[in-house]
Scaffold this active site. Structure first.
Site, short mmCIF file in Angstrom:
data_model
loop_
_atom_site.label_atom_id
_atom_site.label_comp_id
_atom_site.label_asym_id
_atom_site.label_seq_id
_atom_site.Cartn_x
_atom_site.Cartn_y
_atom_site.Cartn_z
N GLU A 15 2.38 -16.97 -21.91
CA GLU A 15 1.43 -16.74 -21.14
C GLU A 15 -0.15 -16.07 -21.36
O GLU A 15 -0.50 -15.30 -21.44
CB GLU A 15 1.87 -15.68 -20.06
CG GLU A 15 3.06 -16.00 -19.27
CD GLU A 15 3.47 -15.25 -18.05
OE1 GLU A 15 2.74 -14.16 -17.91
OE2 GLU A 15 4.26 -15.45 -17.06
N GLU B 78 10.81 -18.08 -17.35
CA GLU B 78 10.74 -16.68 -16.54
C GLU B 78 10.53 -16.96 -15.02
O GLU B 78 9.77 -17.77 -14.75
CB GLU B 78 9.56 -15.85 -16.99
CG GLU B 78 9.43 -15.28 -18.30
CD GLU B 78 8.35 -14.28 -18.62
OE1 GLU B 78 7.67 -13.75 -17.66
OE2 GLU B 78 8.01 -14.03 -19.69
#
Ligand code: NOJ
Length: 475
Positions: A174, A362
């Protein structure tokens, strides 16, 4: 109110090659922050600063995974989870960020990898999940172009030591979150603010991601090499052109700014003019260096965002309308529960022609948990995971790529600036005693992965759930 959400969901519907897993990250679980020669990271010092982390929490002990990894990896096996995603702490391996290697750090990750393999669990390694060595931050961190060669050195060391056994690699986790929260808003480590930090950090991160990919693929040609991105489904607050354009700017910032240069499409500056400032940090040849053809992209999605025009917000002229002001269900992070979001994100990433394969690396939810008589009946989290899985299945049934799903996360852990308050785990942790208790969601996931179809799972009655009551209290 009965809300039986699982109806018919079963593992076989996803196909036998689908990768099922659980994701974790070093700083959030390991603790032992200064043990066995580990150097400081930006999170070690950021958490020492006043009023940065809710309730003054820190990761010095966290889930004590450094000492308890055998126990936790045994839980992964017990829960029938075939793939375990973890990250390497750069300053555990290179205490000063570059130079001398800390053998005890290498030994620790070797123990994780070997234990996984002995247990029949496939280890998935993320090189960087936000914990930059402090020594490198002192030299400018991600704003210093030298970070590309520092990161290259770290990547080579990990490939050399772990590449014989790890077959699935992710370069970074991320990038939008660690650059945005850490270098623009100052709400994550290292706590820097403003475009003067954010813009160079973005560009050097993009170059490091592609460089990391090239190194891994050169050194480990047989490995599957990817990198992960956060994303949110973005919708405008109204159909007014001002809100629609604001939503487009936020979509560009949150969902497109990192992936597009890596895919060879350049920075999307047409849709977000302030990205033109990146030009100042571009060197000749960077356009090509930014590009790397990853074997897979990890898509990480939790929610959708509703966006409206806002004159007062610098750079993007847009603001998010909070879920708690919209009369919709939301989690203890304040994130709307909107399962269609994951389907929309799978569609969006599939629309890029040169993405070869997508894994959901995720997805998960934080809700208030109650440990009663040794059990945690986390109905909301269980429903959240099932509803999201149905959307993944919907995408697959339409022929879209979504080849795996990793729950965030195994155990409750340190949720960055929110401390230990939001609990995302399939396994409850009592942070006083480090006692682990498998939650209903963990039992459900285990049964599901073990082949039990949903009919065999407990009937989920949402009547008293925090989720429903959070809506009810506002209506
Ligand atoms: C994304 C991040 O990768 C992870 O570190 C974080 O805990 C979860 N989302 C939940 O916020």
């Amino acid at each position: 109110m009965e809300t039986e959400v699982g109806g018919g969901l079963n593992r076989d519907l996803f196909g036998k090659n689908f990768k099922w897993g659980v994701s974790t990250a070093a700083y959030q679980i390991e603790g032992s922050h200064d043990k066995d020669g580990k150097g400081s990271s930006i999170w070690d010092t950021y958490t020492e600063r006043k009023n940065k982390i809710l309730n003054g929490h820190h990761g010095r002990i966290a889930c004590d995974f450094y000492m308890r990894h055998q126990e936790d990896l045994a839980l992964v096996k017990k829960l029938n989870i075939p793939n375990f995603r973890f990250s390497t702490s750069w300053s555990r391996i290179l205490p000063e960020g570059t130079g001398t290697v800390n053998q005890k750090g290498i030994d620790f990750y070797n123990r994780i990898i070997d234990t996984c393999l002995e247990n029949g669990t496939d280890p998935w390694l993320t090189l960087y999940h936000w914990d930059l060595p402090l020594a490198l931050e002192k030299k400018g961190g991600w704003t210093n172009r030298d970070v590309i060669s520092w990161f290259a050195e770290f990547t080579e060391i990990c490939a050399k030591h772990f590449g014989d056994r790890v077959k699935h690699w992710m370069v970074m986790n991320e990038p939008m979150v660690f650059t945005g929260a850490g270098y623009f808003l100052g709400v994550h480590a290292p706590g820097r603010t403003g475009a003067k930090n954010f813009i160079p950090a973005v560009h050097h991160t993009v170059l490091s991601i592609s460089e990391g990919g090239r190194i891994l693929k050169d050194m480990l040609p047989a490995a599957e090499v990817g990198t992960t991105f956060s994303c949110s489904y973005i919708e405008p607050y109204t159909k007014r052109p001002k809100d629609v354009n604001a939503a487009n700017r936020i979509d560009t910032l949150l969902n497109r700014m990192f992936i597009e240069p890596i895919l060879g499409l350049g920075y999307p500056e047409k849709d977000l003019p302030f990205l033109k400032k990146i030009g100042r940090y571009m060197h000749p040849g960077d356009e090509d260096k930014m590009v790397f053809d990853f074997d897979f992209i990890g898509v990480q999605n939790y929610t959708r965002e509703i966006v409206r025009n806002s004159f007062i917000t610098p750079y993007v002229q847009a603001s998010l309308v909070k879920a708690r002001n919209r009369n919709v269900p939301y989690t203890s992070m304040g994130w709307e529960v909107f399962p269609e979001s994951i389907y929309e994100m799978i569609r969006k990433f599939n629309a890029y022609k040169n993405i070869k394969k997508i894994y959901i690396t995720e997805n998960g939810a934080a809700f208030t948990d109650h440990l009663v008589d040794g059990a945690v009946d986390d109905v909301d989290r269980t429903n959240y995971i099932k509803d999201n899985l149905k959307q993944v299945l919907r995408a697959r049934n339409e022929g879209l790529s979504a080849e795996g799903y990793f729950v965030w996360t195994l155990t409750d852990n340190f949720e960055w600036s929110e401390g230990y308050h939001p609990r995302f785990g399939l396994v409850h942790v009592d942070f006083e005693t480090q006692q682990r208790t498998i939650k209903l969601s963990g039992h459900w996931y285990s049964g599901f992965l073990g082949g039990a179809n949903d009919q065999a799972a407990p009937d989920l009655n949402c009547e008293n759930s925090t989720l429903i009551s959070s809506i009810a209290s506002k209506s």
